[in-house]
Structures are given as structure tokens and as C-alpha cells.
Motif scaffolding. Structure first.
Motif, PDB file in Angstrom:
ATOM      1  N   ARG A   1      -1.470  16.420   0.116  1.00 30.06           N
ATOM      2  CA  ARG A   1      -1.612  15.006  -0.230  1.00 30.06           C
ATOM      3  C   ARG A   1      -0.351  14.211   0.101  1.00 30.06           C
ATOM      4  O   ARG A   1      -0.426  13.044   0.487  1.00 30.06           O
ATOM      5  CB  ARG A   1      -1.980  14.882  -1.708  1.00 30.06           C
ATOM      6  N   ALA A   2       0.814  14.851  -0.035  1.00 31.60           N
ATOM      7  CA  ALA A   2       2.066  14.163   0.294  1.00 31.60           C
ATOM      8  C   ALA A   2       2.098  13.775   1.767  1.00 31.60           C
ATOM      9  O   ALA A   2       2.561  12.676   2.121  1.00 31.60           O
ATOM     10  CB  ALA A   2       3.255  15.054  -0.047  1.00 31.60           C
ATOM     11  N   ARG A   3       1.615  14.644   2.640  1.00 31.47           N
ATOM     12  CA  ARG A   3       1.616  14.329   4.071  1.00 31.47           C
ATOM     13  C   ARG A   3       0.737  13.116   4.356  1.00 31.47           C
ATOM     14  O   ARG A   3       1.099  12.236   5.154  1.00 31.47           O
ATOM     15  CB  ARG A   3       1.146  15.545   4.872  1.00 31.47           C
ATOM     16  N   ILE A   4      -0.406  13.047   3.714  1.00 29.66           N
ATOM     17  CA  ILE A   4      -1.300  11.907   3.929  1.00 29.66           C
ATOM     18  C   ILE A   4      -0.673  10.635   3.368  1.00 29.66           C
ATOM     19  O   ILE A   4      -0.697   9.578   4.016  1.00 29.66           O
ATOM     20  CB  ILE A   4      -2.668  12.179   3.287  1.00 29.66           C
ATOM     21  N   ALA A   5      -0.096  10.719   2.167  1.00 29.27           N
ATOM     22  CA  ALA A   5       0.519   9.539   1.561  1.00 29.27           C
ATOM     23  C   ALA A   5       1.669   9.024   2.416  1.00 29.27           C
ATOM     24  O   ALA A   5       1.789   7.813   2.650  1.00 29.27           O
ATOM     25  CB  ALA A   5       1.005   9.862   0.154  1.00 29.27           C
ATOM     26  N   ALA A   6       2.527   9.920   2.888  1.00 27.48           N
ATOM     27  CA  ALA A   6       3.659   9.503   3.715  1.00 27.48           C
ATOM     28  C   ALA A   6       3.177   8.867   5.011  1.00 27.48           C
ATOM     29  O   ALA A   6       3.723   7.842   5.459  1.00 27.48           O
ATOM     30  CB  ALA A   6       4.563  10.697   4.006  1.00 27.48           C
ATOM     31  N   ALA A   7       2.148   9.440   5.620  1.00 25.39           N
ATOM     32  CA  ALA A   7       1.611   8.880   6.864  1.00 25.39           C
ATOM     33  C   ALA A   7       0.998   7.502   6.640  1.00 25.39           C
ATOM     34  O   ALA A   7       0.990   6.669   7.560  1.00 25.39           O
ATOM     35  CB  ALA A   7       0.572   9.831   7.455  1.00 25.39           C
ATOM     36  N   ARG A   8       0.493   7.252   5.435  1.00 21.24           N
ATOM     37  CA  ARG A   8      -0.107   5.960   5.116  1.00 21.24           C
ATOM     38  C   ARG A   8       0.920   4.952   4.598  1.00 21.24           C
ATOM     39  O   ARG A   8       0.553   3.835   4.234  1.00 21.24           O
ATOM     40  CB  ARG A   8      -1.218   6.159   4.078  1.00 21.24           C
ATOM     41  N   GLY A   9       2.198   5.337   4.525  1.00 14.84           N
ATOM     42  CA  GLY A   9       3.250   4.395   4.153  1.00 14.84           C
ATOM     43  C   GLY A   9       3.564   4.307   2.674  1.00 14.84           C
ATOM     44  O   GLY A   9       4.248   3.370   2.252  1.00 14.84           O
ATOM     45  N   TYR A  10       3.131   5.277   1.870  1.00 17.43           N
ATOM     46  CA  TYR A  10       3.451   5.270   0.447  1.00 17.43           C
ATOM     47  C   TYR A  10       4.762   6.025   0.220  1.00 17.43           C
ATOM     48  O   TYR A  10       4.835   7.215   0.507  1.00 17.43           O
ATOM     49  CB  TYR A  10       2.335   5.937  -0.361  1.00 17.43           C
ATOM     50  N   PRO A  11       5.794   5.374  -0.300  1.00 14.57           N
ATOM     51  CA  PRO A  11       7.062   6.076  -0.490  1.00 14.57           C
ATOM     52  C   PRO A  11       7.072   7.050  -1.659  1.00 14.57           C
ATOM     53  O   PRO A  11       7.866   7.992  -1.672  1.00 14.57           O
ATOM     54  CB  PRO A  11       8.073   4.949  -0.734  1.00 14.57           C
ATOM     55  N   TYR A  12       6.186   6.846  -2.654  1.00 10.64           N
ATOM     56  CA  TYR A  12       6.246   7.653  -3.863  1.00 10.64           C
ATOM     57  C   TYR A  12       4.895   8.273  -4.214  1.00 10.64           C
ATOM     58  O   TYR A  12       3.839   7.686  -3.947  1.00 10.64           O
ATOM     59  CB  TYR A  12       6.703   6.812  -5.061  1.00 10.64           C
ATOM     60  N   LEU A  13       4.968   9.445  -4.840  1.00 13.82           N
ATOM     61  CA  LEU A  13       3.818  10.082  -5.457  1.00 13.82           C
ATOM     62  C   LEU A  13       4.013  10.052  -6.971  1.00 13.82           C
ATOM     63  O   LEU A  13       5.117  10.312  -7.459  1.00 13.82           O
ATOM     64  CB  LEU A  13       3.681  11.536  -5.007  1.00 13.82           C
ATOM     65  N   GLN A  14       2.961   9.762  -7.696  1.00 13.65           N
ATOM     66  CA  GLN A  14       3.017   9.670  -9.156  1.00 13.65           C
ATOM     67  C   GLN A  14       2.034  10.650  -9.761  1.00 13.65           C
ATOM     68  O   GLN A  14       0.902  10.776  -9.296  1.00 13.65           O
ATOM     69  CB  GLN A  14       2.698   8.240  -9.594  1.00 13.65           C
ATOM     70  N   VAL A  15       2.461  11.338 -10.822  1.00 15.14           N
ATOM     71  CA  VAL A  15       1.613  12.314 -11.504  1.00 15.14           C
ATOM     72  C   VAL A  15       1.768  12.139 -13.013  1.00 15.14           C
ATOM     73  O   VAL A  15       2.879  11.965 -13.512  1.00 15.14           O
ATOM     74  CB  VAL A  15       2.001  13.772 -11.155  1.00 15.14           C
TER      75      VAL A  15
END
Length: 258
Positions: A216-230
Motif C-alpha cells: 500500500r505504501a508503494r501505491i500511496a507514494a506513487a499517487r503523491g501521498y506523503p504520509y500513511l496513517q494507521v
């Protein structure tokens, strides 16, 4: 990571300036709170509040009245840095029930993209249709011991109505689903939300959960999201900490049933 700055960004993007998480829900700013109202299978609740000891009692009563009129169970999503300090006691006095607290943890997406070696015979499969949703719900029920009906309804609605705003994945050991997770990608925000990461008991401790985070981090980074939240449980908190996530607050769901 500047934790104070990132927490301020989280409060602004994901709470104060929240947008509906599906096309059927509505976000409103009213009486010092930000709330989402939706259908019976949507998340209904309070996302943000800007209250003091004088205004809080009336605000709590107003939200109970609003959601009760809709016939909705709802959640007041409280964070340990919220004010006033008396708010949890007010919620309990108004009939809310506190569910287990979780840690708000945030990681930088670009730093979490390294691939993780999966156990032999395990592969990650994107979820895009009803059959995939059924596999996810099966894992949810086994991993968490709770009914997956709400997940079926919610995820199917997201995949149908806003497919660009959700990512779901299931880990398969042959033909058997052993782990699953999803990610919300709210448009125009800085935080992608990781949700529902669960692994069946026999497959825990083998790196599958870590692989789902990296996927999921790879997809988020590719889509321009700098942060992941849990919102991390006690089980997932140490794993996420080892991966590089930082705890910014504690969140407690206070639930009110009509």
C-alpha cells in the motif's frame, strides 16, 4: 519527522477539513464540531471538535439528538490531545461507550516502499470485485472474530462508487485467503489511511502483514501521498513502530447507539 507539525497537518486535513468518505455521506460543520452523516452501512460520527468546558455539554447533546433522529449508531472519535479534558467524561455521562483505544501512528510513505519477501506460495492479489470482497471479509472474520457484513457493504460501495479512492488487497496461500487490508486515498489530502490489516492466526509472524503495508505504501507514494496513517491496535503497534511509524496521539472511539 516534525511530529508536532505532522499532527497539526493531520488534524487539519483529516479532521477539521474532512471530506465525505463516500458519495452517499455528508460532512457538516456545526456547533463547534465536524461530523459525517450517512446511511446505515456508512461511518457516522464526529471527526473533529473545537470546544471548551462551557460549550462542550451542549455540543454533545446536539450530536446525540442529530444522530438519534436519523436512527444511527455513531462514533465520537476522540483523540488524547483534544480539548476540553472533560470531554471523555461528558461523553460517558451522555450514554456513550468507550471502545478499546488505539494509537494514531503516521509513517512517511516513501520510506516504507521496500518490498518484503513473502512466504513460499503466498501472493498478493488486488481486490476489485465482489469475489475479492468476499475473500477479504472471510479473512476479517477469522482474524478479528467479528462479523464482516459491514465490510462487504462498505467496500463494495467504495469499489463501485469511488474506485480511485480505495485500494484493497488480499494475500492468498494457494486458494486460501490468509491476510487482507485496505487503504483509503482521500482526494486532495496528504494522508492515506491504512485500515483492516488482519492475518489469520496460522500465518502471523511470517512477514505477510509487513508485505501488505509495503504494497500500500508503494501505491500511496506513487499517487503523491506523503504520509500513511494507521489507528493501530496493541497487536500491530510494535510492528508498525519497527517499520518506522511514529505515534502521534491516542484515539478512543466513543460509540452511542440509538
Amino acid at each position: 519527522m516534525d511530529q508536532h507539525e505532522v499532527l497539526n497537518r493531520f488534524d487539519r486535513h483529516m479532521r477539521r477539513d474532512a471530506t465525505p468518505d463516500n458519495s452517499a455521506a455528508v460532512v457538516e460543520h456545526t456547533g463547534g464540531v465536524v461530523r459525517q452523516s450517512g446511511g446505515p452501512h456508512d461511518w457516522n460520527g464526529v471527526l473533529w471538535s473545537d470546544l471548551d468546558e462551557e460549550s462542550a455539554p451542549a455540543a454533545v447533546a446536539a450530536q446525540v439528538a442529530h444522530f438519534t433522529a436519523l436512527g444511527r449508531e455513531f462514533e465520537w472519535k476522540h483523540y488524547s490531545h483534544d480539548r476540553p479534558a472533560t470531554l471523555p467524561a461528558l461523553l460517558l455521562a451522555a450514554g456513550f461507550v468507550a471502545e478499546p483505544a488505539e494509537a494514531l501512528m503516521v509513517g512517511e510513505a516513501a520510506a516504507l516502499t521496500a518490498p518484503v519477501e513473502l512466504p513460499e506460495g503466498v501472493r498478493l492479489v488486488p481486490v476489485t470485485d465482489a469475489a475479492g470482497v468476499e475473500l477479504m471479509a472471510s479473512v476479517h472474520e477469522q482474524a478479528f472474530g467479528s462479523d464482516g457484513g459491514w465490510l462487504r457493504q462498505r467496500l463494495l460501495a467504495q469499489l463501485t462508487g469511488t474506485p480511485d479512492e480505495v485500494v484493497a488487497v488480499v494475500a492468498m496461500a494457494g486458494d486460501v485467503p490468509v491476510s487482507a487490508a485496505r487503504m483509503d486515498l482521500p482526494p486532495g489530502k496528504e494522508f492515506a489511511g491504512l485500515w483492516g490489516g488482519g492475518t489469520t492466526e496460522a500465518w502471523r509472524g511470517k512477514g505477510v502483514y509487513r508485505a501488505l503495508v509495503a504494497y500500500r505504501a508503494r501505491i500511496a507514494a506513487a499517487r503523491g501521498y506523503p504520509y500513511l496513517q494507521v489507528d493501530a491496535s496493541d497487536d500491530s503497534r510494535p510492528i508498525l513502530h519497527r517499520l518506522g511509524f511514529v505515534q502521534l496521539s491516542i484515539t478512543t472511539p466513543y460509540v452511542h447507539k440509538p
